[in-house]
Design a protein around this motif. Structure first.
Motif, PDB file in Angstrom:
ATOM      1  N   THR A  34       0.831  -1.212   0.000  1.00  0.00           N
ATOM      2  CA  THR A  34       0.000   0.000   0.000  1.00  0.00           C
ATOM      3  C   THR A  34       0.861   1.256   0.000  1.00  0.00           C
ATOM      4  N   ALA A  35       1.928   1.244   0.793  1.00  0.00           N
ATOM      5  CA  ALA A  35       2.832   2.400   0.830  1.00  0.00           C
ATOM      6  C   ALA A  35       3.482   2.618  -0.533  1.00  0.00           C
ATOM      7  N   ASN A  36       3.874   1.521  -1.190  1.00  0.00           N
ATOM      8  CA  ASN A  36       4.462   1.644  -2.530  1.00  0.00           C
ATOM      9  C   ASN A  36       3.446   2.183  -3.530  1.00  0.00           C
ATOM     10  N   ARG A  37       2.221   1.662  -3.435  1.00  0.00           N
ATOM     11  CA  ARG A  37       1.175   2.141  -4.337  1.00  0.00           C
ATOM     12  C   ARG A  37       0.892   3.624  -4.094  1.00  0.00           C
ATOM     13  N   LEU A  38       0.861   4.001  -2.825  1.00  0.00           N
ATOM     14  CA  LEU A  38       0.615   5.399  -2.473  1.00  0.00           C
ATOM     15  C   LEU A  38       1.731   6.292  -2.990  1.00  0.00           C
ATOM     16  N   ASP A  39       2.960   5.800  -2.907  1.00  0.00           N
ATOM     17  CA  ASP A  39       4.091   6.567  -3.422  1.00  0.00           C
ATOM     18  C   ASP A  39       3.948   6.784  -4.914  1.00  0.00           C
ATOM     19  N   ARG A  40       3.541   5.735  -5.655  1.00  0.00           N
ATOM     20  CA  ARG A  40       3.351   5.865  -7.102  1.00  0.00           C
ATOM     21  C   ARG A  40       2.225   6.849  -7.421  1.00  0.00           C
ATOM     22  N   LEU A  41       1.172   6.825  -6.602  1.00  0.00           N
ATOM     23  CA  LEU A  41       0.059   7.758  -6.820  1.00  0.00           C
ATOM     24  C   LEU A  41       0.500   9.204  -6.576  1.00  0.00           C
ATOM     25  N   HIS A  42       1.339   9.410  -5.561  1.00  0.00           N
ATOM     26  CA  HIS A  42       1.849  10.755  -5.305  1.00  0.00           C
ATOM     27  C   HIS A  42       2.723  11.237  -6.466  1.00  0.00           C
ATOM     28  N   VAL A  43       3.547  10.348  -6.988  1.00  0.00           N
ATOM     29  CA  VAL A  43       4.377  10.704  -8.145  1.00  0.00           C
ATOM     30  C   VAL A  43       3.493  11.050  -9.330  1.00  0.00           C
ATOM     31  N   ARG A  44       2.434  10.245  -9.532  1.00  0.00           N
ATOM     32  CA  ARG A  44       1.505  10.507 -10.639  1.00  0.00           C
ATOM     33  C   ARG A  44       0.823  11.856 -10.490  1.00  0.00           C
ATOM     34  N   SER A  45       0.366  12.179  -9.276  1.00  0.00           N
ATOM     35  CA  SER A  45      -0.320  13.466  -9.077  1.00  0.00           C
ATOM     36  C   SER A  45       0.656  14.635  -9.246  1.00  0.00           C
ATOM     37  N   ASP A  46       1.922  14.441  -8.827  1.00  0.00           N
ATOM     38  CA  ASP A  46       2.924  15.492  -9.023  1.00  0.00           C
ATOM     39  C   ASP A  46       3.193  15.705 -10.516  1.00  0.00           C
ATOM     40  N   GLN A  47       3.343  14.606 -11.249  1.00  0.00           N
ATOM     41  CA  GLN A  47       3.613  14.718 -12.681  1.00  0.00           C
ATOM     42  C   GLN A  47       2.424  15.328 -13.420  1.00  0.00           C
ATOM     43  N   SER A  48       1.214  14.959 -13.001  1.00  0.00           N
ATOM     44  CA  SER A  48       0.031  15.515 -13.665  1.00  0.00           C
ATOM     45  C   SER A  48      -0.093  17.011 -13.378  1.00  0.00           C
ATOM     46  N   TRP A  49       0.342  17.444 -12.181  1.00  0.00           N
ATOM     47  CA  TRP A  49       0.324  18.877 -11.899  1.00  0.00           C
ATOM     48  C   TRP A  49       1.329  19.617 -12.773  1.00  0.00           C
ATOM     49  N   HIS A  50       2.512  19.061 -12.945  1.00  0.00           N
ATOM     50  CA  HIS A  50       3.506  19.703 -13.802  1.00  0.00           C
ATOM     51  C   HIS A  50       2.994  19.802 -15.246  1.00  0.00           C
ATOM     52  N   ALA A  51       2.294  18.758 -15.711  1.00  0.00           N
ATOM     53  CA  ALA A  51       1.727  18.794 -17.060  1.00  0.00           C
ATOM     54  C   ALA A  51       0.644  19.863 -17.160  1.00  0.00           C
ATOM     55  N   LEU A  52      -0.192  19.968 -16.125  1.00  0.00           N
ATOM     56  CA  LEU A  52      -1.235  20.996 -16.115  1.00  0.00           C
ATOM     57  C   LEU A  52      -0.615  22.386 -16.053  1.00  0.00           C
ATOM     58  N   ASP A  53       0.419  22.546 -15.235  1.00  0.00           N
ATOM     59  CA  ASP A  53       1.109  23.823 -15.124  1.00  0.00           C
ATOM     60  C   ASP A  53       1.672  24.251 -16.486  1.00  0.00           C
ATOM     61  N   SER A  54       2.239  23.304 -17.223  1.00  0.00           N
ATOM     62  CA  SER A  54       2.785  23.604 -18.551  1.00  0.00           C
ATOM     63  C   SER A  54       1.673  23.992 -19.521  1.00  0.00           C
ATOM     64  N   ALA A  55       0.537  23.281 -19.452  1.00  0.00           N
ATOM     65  CA  ALA A  55      -0.589  23.604 -20.332  1.00  0.00           C
ATOM     66  C   ALA A  55      -1.147  24.992 -20.027  1.00  0.00           C
ATOM     67  N   LEU A  56      -1.243  25.336 -18.756  1.00  0.00           N
ATOM     68  CA  LEU A  56      -1.717  26.668 -18.368  1.00  0.00           C
ATOM     69  C   LEU A  56      -0.737  27.748 -18.812  1.00  0.00           C
ATOM     70  N   ALA A  57       0.561  27.459 -18.701  1.00  0.00           N
ATOM     71  CA  ALA A  57       1.562  28.433 -19.125  1.00  0.00           C
ATOM     72  C   ALA A  57       1.470  28.676 -20.627  1.00  0.00           C
ATOM     73  N   ARG A  58       1.247  27.607 -21.389  1.00  0.00           N
ATOM     74  CA  ARG A  58       1.120  27.777 -22.841  1.00  0.00           C
ATOM     75  C   ARG A  58      -0.137  28.579 -23.177  1.00  0.00           C
TER      76      ARG A  58
END
Length: 347
Positions: free
Chosen positions: A28-52
């Motif tokens: 569960t901790a490993n899965r949670l870590d992967r989910l946190h990485v996914r949410s961080d990466q999705s925020w960076h992608a959203l941030d880039s889309a908003l900047a464009r």
């Protein structure tokens, strides 16, 4: 000191339960870590889309604030430019508010004043924000669903990582509706990155029938017909545009996904493009069955190296998808290994 069979059994059961809890907590901790990485990466992608989008909004402001503009248009342009600047500098806590203000300002723009290409750029920017926001909110939802479970909270499996947050802004599903242009929001295209034995990719040269002086290059492929699978569409388009017949099972992928918004033949088209990869012996393309529009718009073809693609871009003839020179090695690896990787988004 001896233990009865019952005691041994109880101790064994306790050990088994502790072991099972440990395994569950670890996974569960490993899965949670992967989910946190996914949410961080999705925020960076959203941030880039908003900047464009902010960059495109600023270019729209410049376009509507021309020397012949009326005072109202000049005021809207000034507001739009100010909000774009503010959106780029806003902190995470203020970002939603500022981005919603920018969305409202963009909605107030009469995009009939803009060139078709600028309309397409704005629609594309808004479409990317829409998609990135949904991916981000999906990642946040999945992370929170696991983080907020009672056993996860009791055991502190989330560690000290802050809880991710949703990002809510106003969406315009058809940003070009007010222009009278038809926006195809459901078109899906199957495309083929066709590589020869020397890792050259086959590109087609074409133009919009309404702007014949502006040429661009693109991979083989086209729209998926009703009831047709992606793979079948890719094989059909490959034969229609090049005359080459391929085995559907020889296609690898889809490997990439691209959302594109562009004007073509008087329409504004929004397409979701899925890319397959295929290696063939080099051949001379001879179209099998081009449509009337394709006969007017496709003017040449060429087997290109990465250096050729860079040269075409530098000459002013854009190659789609963007950065194909950098992506070719990925496609070559896929066809060499014979695997179907996870689809990823490209521009």
């Amino acid at each position: 000191m001896t233990f009865s069979a019952t005691t041994v059994l109880v101790l064994a059961l306790i050990a088994a339960v502790i072991f099972a809890i440990g395994i569950w907590a670890y996974s569960t901790a490993n899965r949670l870590d992967r989910l946190h990485v996914r949410s961080d990466q999705s925020w960076h992608a959203l941030d880039s889309a908003l900047a464009r989008r902010a960059v495109v909004a600023r270019s729209v402001a410049i376009a509507i604030a021309g020397p012949m503009s009326d005072p109202a248009s000049a005021d809207r342009a000034k507001l739009l430019s100010m909000l774009a600047d503010r959106a780029e500098r806003a902190s995470r806590s203020d970002r939603e508010t500022v981005e919603n203000q920018l969305s409202a300002a963009l909605s107030a723009i009469d995009i009939a004043q803009l060139r078709p290409q600028q309309v397409a750029e704005l629609a594309d920017a808004e479409a990317r924000v829409l998609i990135a926001r949904r991916f981000h909110n999906d990642a946040v939802r999945d992370t929170l669903a696991l983080r907020t479970r009672r056993p996860v909270r009791i055991l502190h499996l989330g560690g000290t990582a802050p809880l991710p947050t949703y990002f809510e802004i106003t969406e315009r599903a058809t940003p070009a509706a007010s222009t009278g242009l038809d926006v195809d929001t459901i078109r899906t295209s199957a495309r083929v990155v066709l590589l020869d034995d020397d890792d050259r990719v086959l590109l087609m040269r074409g133009h919009d029938p309404e702007t014949p002086d502006i040429s661009f290059w693109f991979t083989v492929g086209g729209g998926v017909d009703p009831g047709e699978t992606l793979r079948a569409a890719a094989i059909r388009e490959l034969w229609e545009e090049t005359g080459h017949r391929a085995d559907p099972d020889s296609l690898r992928g889809p490997i990439w996904r691209r959302v594109a918004v562009f004007p073509f033949d008087g329409d504004l088209i929004r397409a979701e493009e899925l890319f397959f990869a295929l290696r063939v012996h080099r051949f001379e393309p001879r179209p099998g069955n081009l449509t009337a529009v394709e006969r007017r718009s496709i003017t040449a073809n060429k087997w290109c190296t990465a250096a050729d693609i860079v040269a075409l871009d530098q000459s002013g003839e854009t190659v789609y998808p963007y950065h194909l020179d950098q992506l070719m090695s990925e496609a070559a690896k896929v066809v060499s290994t014979g695997t179907d990787p996870e689809v990823r988004s490209i521009r």
